[in-house]
Design a protein around this motif. Structure first.
Motif, PDB file in Angstrom:
ATOM      1  N   SER A  91      28.730 -75.969 -55.429  1.00 47.64           N
ATOM      2  CA  SER A  91      27.398 -76.538 -55.535  1.00 47.64           C
ATOM      3  C   SER A  91      26.538 -75.831 -56.574  1.00 47.64           C
ATOM      4  O   SER A  91      25.488 -76.316 -56.931  1.00 47.64           O
ATOM      5  CB  SER A  91      26.709 -76.507 -54.175  1.00 47.64           C
ATOM      6  N   LEU A 119      30.463 -83.668 -44.055  1.00 47.09           N
ATOM      7  CA  LEU A 119      30.787 -83.819 -45.474  1.00 47.09           C
ATOM      8  C   LEU A 119      30.454 -82.539 -46.243  1.00 47.09           C
ATOM      9  O   LEU A 119      31.208 -82.129 -47.131  1.00 47.09           O
ATOM     10  CB  LEU A 119      30.043 -85.013 -46.077  1.00 47.09           C
ATOM     11  N   THR A 160      33.266 -80.155 -48.308  1.00 50.58           N
ATOM     12  CA  THR A 160      33.131 -79.795 -49.719  1.00 50.58           C
ATOM     13  C   THR A 160      32.659 -78.362 -49.924  1.00 50.58           C
ATOM     14  O   THR A 160      32.503 -77.927 -51.065  1.00 50.58           O
ATOM     15  CB  THR A 160      32.146 -80.750 -50.432  1.00 50.58           C
ATOM     16  N   GLU A 161      32.424 -77.648 -48.799  1.00 48.36           N
ATOM     17  CA  GLU A 161      31.927 -76.265 -48.845  1.00 48.36           C
ATOM     18  C   GLU A 161      30.684 -76.189 -49.734  1.00 48.36           C
ATOM     19  O   GLU A 161      30.551 -75.345 -50.630  1.00 48.36           O
ATOM     20  CB  GLU A 161      33.032 -75.319 -49.348  1.00 48.36           C
ATOM     21  N   TRP A 162      29.723 -77.095 -49.450  1.00 52.39           N
ATOM     22  CA  TRP A 162      28.500 -77.219 -50.238  1.00 52.39           C
ATOM     23  C   TRP A 162      27.485 -76.177 -49.753  1.00 52.39           C
ATOM     24  O   TRP A 162      26.627 -76.437 -48.924  1.00 52.39           O
ATOM     25  CB  TRP A 162      27.962 -78.632 -50.119  1.00 52.39           C
ATOM     26  N   SER A 177      33.504 -75.536 -59.381  1.00 45.28           N
ATOM     27  CA  SER A 177      33.080 -76.896 -59.050  1.00 45.28           C
ATOM     28  C   SER A 177      32.399 -76.904 -57.705  1.00 45.28           C
ATOM     29  O   SER A 177      32.394 -77.888 -57.006  1.00 45.28           O
ATOM     30  CB  SER A 177      34.256 -77.872 -59.066  1.00 45.28           C
ATOM     31  N   ARG A 229      38.942 -81.092 -60.287  1.00 47.26           N
ATOM     32  CA  ARG A 229      38.446 -82.424 -60.635  1.00 47.26           C
ATOM     33  C   ARG A 229      39.384 -83.074 -61.649  1.00 47.26           C
ATOM     34  O   ARG A 229      40.050 -82.401 -62.414  1.00 47.26           O
ATOM     35  CB  ARG A 229      37.051 -82.318 -61.208  1.00 47.26           C
ATOM     36  N   VAL A 278      36.077 -72.401 -55.914  1.00 42.50           N
ATOM     37  CA  VAL A 278      36.591 -73.677 -55.445  1.00 42.50           C
ATOM     38  C   VAL A 278      37.985 -73.481 -54.891  1.00 42.50           C
ATOM     39  O   VAL A 278      38.696 -72.575 -55.302  1.00 42.50           O
ATOM     40  CB  VAL A 278      36.647 -74.732 -56.577  1.00 42.50           C
ATOM     41  N   GLY A 334      29.864 -79.218 -59.217  1.00 40.49           N
ATOM     42  CA  GLY A 334      29.761 -79.723 -57.851  1.00 40.49           C
ATOM     43  C   GLY A 334      28.649 -80.738 -57.668  1.00 40.49           C
ATOM     44  O   GLY A 334      27.943 -81.095 -58.609  1.00 40.49           O
ATOM     45  N   PRO A 335      28.477 -81.179 -56.425  1.00 40.68           N
ATOM     46  CA  PRO A 335      27.536 -82.267 -56.129  1.00 40.68           C
ATOM     47  C   PRO A 335      26.095 -81.964 -56.517  1.00 40.68           C
ATOM     48  O   PRO A 335      25.397 -82.839 -56.989  1.00 40.68           O
ATOM     49  CB  PRO A 335      27.665 -82.443 -54.621  1.00 40.68           C
ATOM     50  N   ASP A 362      41.554 -78.191 -55.304  1.00 38.78           N
ATOM     51  CA  ASP A 362      40.392 -79.076 -55.356  1.00 38.78           C
ATOM     52  C   ASP A 362      39.858 -79.198 -56.780  1.00 38.78           C
ATOM     53  O   ASP A 362      38.680 -79.103 -57.018  1.00 38.78           O
ATOM     54  CB  ASP A 362      39.310 -78.535 -54.419  1.00 38.78           C
TER      55      ASP A 362
END
Length: 180
Positions: free
Chosen positions: A153, A71, A75-77, A151, A165, A159, A173-174, A163
């Motif tokens: 992390s 995951l 999301t490239e976190w 967007s 939002r 981004v 981001g998250p 992608d």
């Protein structure tokens, strides 16, 4: 699921897939996992021997960790990538000490080495990705562009073009979304 968009993402994806596979093996065929790690398999277990419970719990944790890593890749976190470098080095240290202290068999050092080399590979990937895009506003990966606010992390992190939002979302981001 998308393919990783960075070198660091590929290192995380490889680890995620292997963690998922090893977790699955441990859940479906625990004896095979124990043999791979160099542990002996007795014909019968003594009362109070909770090896099976421990293997099940460890395998489920490995399976879940594989999902988390995949995951993070999707999301490239990148904040997660950096976090894993530190804690995989801690894992390398603890597992190496376990082997040196005769708590674990010598073959278990392979797990320690995997963690240490994986941490170094991800650190190298993060370095390479940063080197490819100094001040350019992109990661150097195809289809990745910077936007004001971003967007990813961290604020301003690049981004992927497709992608964005939806309306009414915070646009972060998250890691930063929970703060806003």
């Amino acid at each position: 699921m998308r393919l990783p968009r960075s070198v660091a993402g590929w290192t995380i994806a490889v680890f995620g897939v292997l963690a998922l596979v090893m977790g699955t093996v441990g859940l479906l065929w625990p004896e095979a996992l124990l043999r791979m790690l160099g542990f002996e398999i007795p014909q019968t277990r003594a009362p109070g021997d909770y090896t099976g419970v421990f293997v099940t719990a460890s395998s489920m944790a490995s399976f879940n960790m594989g999902v988390y890593y995949l995951l993070a890749t999707a999301t490239e976190w990148r904040a997660f990538y950096r976090f894993t470098v530190v804690f995989r080095l801690v894992t390398f240290t603890v597992f190496t000490i376990a082997v040196l202290a005769d708590i674990a068999p010598g073959r278990f050092f392979g797990v320690a080495a995997w963690e240490g080399l994986g941490a170094l590979a991800t650190a190298g990937g993060l370095w390479w990705d940063a080197r490819r895009s100094p001040g350019s506003g992109t990661t150097g990966a195809p289809g990745v562009t910077a936007t004001a606010g971003g967007s990813g992390s961290i604020p301003g992190e690049p981004v992927p073009d497709g992608d964005r939002r939806g309306a009414g979302t915070s646009g972060v981001g998250p890691a930063t979304d929970a703060v806003h």
